[in-house]
Design a protein around this motif. Structure first.
Motif, PDB file in Angstrom:
ATOM      1  N   UNK A  40       0.790  -1.228   0.000  1.00 27.25           N
ATOM      2  CA  UNK A  40       0.000   0.000   0.000  1.00 27.25           C
ATOM      3  C   UNK A  40       0.819   1.274   0.000  1.00 27.25           C
ATOM      4  N   UNK A  41       2.134   1.151   0.140  1.00 29.98           N
ATOM      5  CA  UNK A  41       2.995   2.334   0.186  1.00 29.98           C
ATOM      6  C   UNK A  41       3.960   2.388  -0.987  1.00 29.98           C
ATOM      7  N   UNK A  42       4.060   1.342  -1.743  1.00 29.22           N
ATOM      8  CA  UNK A  42       4.958   1.337  -2.888  1.00 29.22           C
ATOM      9  C   UNK A  42       6.412   1.318  -2.470  1.00 29.22           C
TER      10      UNK A  42
ATOM     11  N   UNK B   9      -5.668  -0.350  -6.243  1.00 28.19           N
ATOM     12  CA  UNK B   9      -4.676  -1.304  -5.741  1.00 28.19           C
ATOM     13  C   UNK B   9      -4.666  -2.620  -6.500  1.00 28.19           C
ATOM     14  N   UNK B  10      -5.771  -2.945  -7.166  1.00 23.21           N
ATOM     15  CA  UNK B  10      -5.803  -4.221  -7.866  1.00 23.21           C
ATOM     16  C   UNK B  10      -6.685  -4.134  -9.104  1.00 23.21           C
ATOM     17  N   UNK B  11      -6.416  -5.056 -10.036  1.00 28.70           N
ATOM     18  CA  UNK B  11      -7.163  -5.131 -11.285  1.00 28.70           C
ATOM     19  C   UNK B  11      -7.205  -6.581 -11.708  1.00 28.70           C
ATOM     20  N   UNK B  86       1.161  -9.479 -12.172  1.00 25.87           N
ATOM     21  CA  UNK B  86       2.294  -8.907 -11.437  1.00 25.87           C
ATOM     22  C   UNK B  86       1.824  -7.618 -10.778  1.00 25.87           C
ATOM     23  N   UNK B  87       2.723  -6.998 -10.041  1.00 25.08           N
ATOM     24  CA  UNK B  87       2.465  -5.653  -9.524  1.00 25.08           C
ATOM     25  C   UNK B  87       3.125  -4.646 -10.469  1.00 25.08           C
ATOM     26  N   UNK B 107      -1.841  -4.290  -8.458  1.00 23.78           N
ATOM     27  CA  UNK B 107      -1.666  -5.733  -8.676  1.00 23.78           C
ATOM     28  C   UNK B 107      -2.623  -6.181  -9.778  1.00 23.78           C
ATOM     29  N   UNK B 108      -2.064  -6.696 -10.849  1.00 19.91           N
ATOM     30  CA  UNK B 108      -2.867  -7.171 -11.973  1.00 19.91           C
ATOM     31  C   UNK B 108      -2.936  -8.691 -11.926  1.00 19.91           C
ATOM     32  N   UNK B 109      -4.140  -9.195 -12.049  1.00 20.97           N
ATOM     33  CA  UNK B 109      -4.359 -10.641 -12.139  1.00 20.97           C
ATOM     34  C   UNK B 109      -5.050 -10.926 -13.457  1.00 20.97           C
ATOM     35  N   UNK B 110      -4.425 -11.751 -14.278  1.00 19.93           N
ATOM     36  CA  UNK B 110      -5.006 -12.118 -15.567  1.00 19.93           C
ATOM     37  C   UNK B 110      -5.610 -13.515 -15.421  1.00 19.93           C
ATOM     38  N   UNK B 111      -6.923 -13.605 -15.619  1.00 17.11           N
ATOM     39  CA  UNK B 111      -7.658 -14.862 -15.449  1.00 17.11           C
ATOM     40  C   UNK B 111      -7.695 -15.614 -16.776  1.00 17.11           C
TER      41      UNK B 111
END
Lengths: 114, 112
Positions: A40-42, B9-11, B86-87, B107-111
């Protein structure tokens, strides 16, 4: 290829211990950096060095010091480790002349302070 | 005070579809922007960059767009692949300054 290596991948230390994290780069880069990465902070910059024996504080230098006696080596020192210094530590290097200051990172050291 | 912000934060995206990652910045002095990709237990690796004199840069499946007036950039990945999970960190710099300012990461998650 640029190679940045860090002395340990995982490290477990006790509160109050003195901790040394070592970083070596093999591409004759002038600049070297230490970051810590927390969820959360990179990536937050701790210290950087633009030449041998030169150092500048980053955004979060408290509790840390650094040493750069040789161009290829940059050490991060935790004088008295505390539990809030548990983190992933990343070293990076860059060429001064390279446009955009692209930095090359080492694999990281996961430090746990108990 | 974080000068580079990644508010998502996420995708999560299906394989083959487009991934769009967003990044906002507050410092108008920033003139070079980079995206880094990070796998667990590895250091970040450089992915693509853009100078402020451009509004688009493309490299294979990766395209970065820069909107200087909005202080906003985005990374498009088309088509998304499982290895893209990945992030992703957005970073910015000022010409002549050695430092990079990083966002918090997406953070990317590919399904499949």
């Amino acid at each position: 290829d640029v190679k940045v290596t860090q002395s340990s991948r995982y490290l477990v230390k006790r509160t109050g211990e003195k901790v040394f994290l070592e970083c070596v780069q093999d591409m004759d880069h002038e600049n070297m950096f230490w970051y810590r990465q927390d969820p959360g902070l990179g990536l937050r910059l701790i210290y950087f060095s633009y030449d041998v024996k030169m150092k500048e504080k980053g955004d979060i230098p408290e509790g840390y010091s650094v040493s750069r006696e040789k161009k290829e080596r940059f050490s991060l020192i935790l004088e008295s480790a505390s539990t809030n210094q548990t983190s992933m530590y990343l070293c990076a290097s860059s060429l001064t002349s390279r446009m955009g200051n692209e930095q090359f990172f080492g694999p990281g050291t996961r430090l746990t302070v108990l | 005070d974080q000068q580079v912000k990644q508010n998502s934060p996420s995708l999560s995206v299906q394989e083959g579809r487009i991934s769009i990652l967003n990044c906002d910045y507050t410092n108008s002095m920033f003139d070079y922007f980079l995206w880094y990709k990070k796998y667990p237990a590895e250091g970040p690796t450089f992915l693509i960059s853009i100078s402020s004199i451009k509004d688009k840069n493309e490299d294979g499946r990766f395209t970065v767009f820069l909107n200087k007036s909005a202080k906003h950039l985005s990374l498009h990945i088309v088509p998304s692949q499982p290895g893209d999970s990945a992030v992703y960190f957005c970073a910015a710099s000022v010409n002549g300054d050695y430092k990079l300012s990083f966002g918090a990461g997406t953070t990317v998650t590919v399904r499949a």
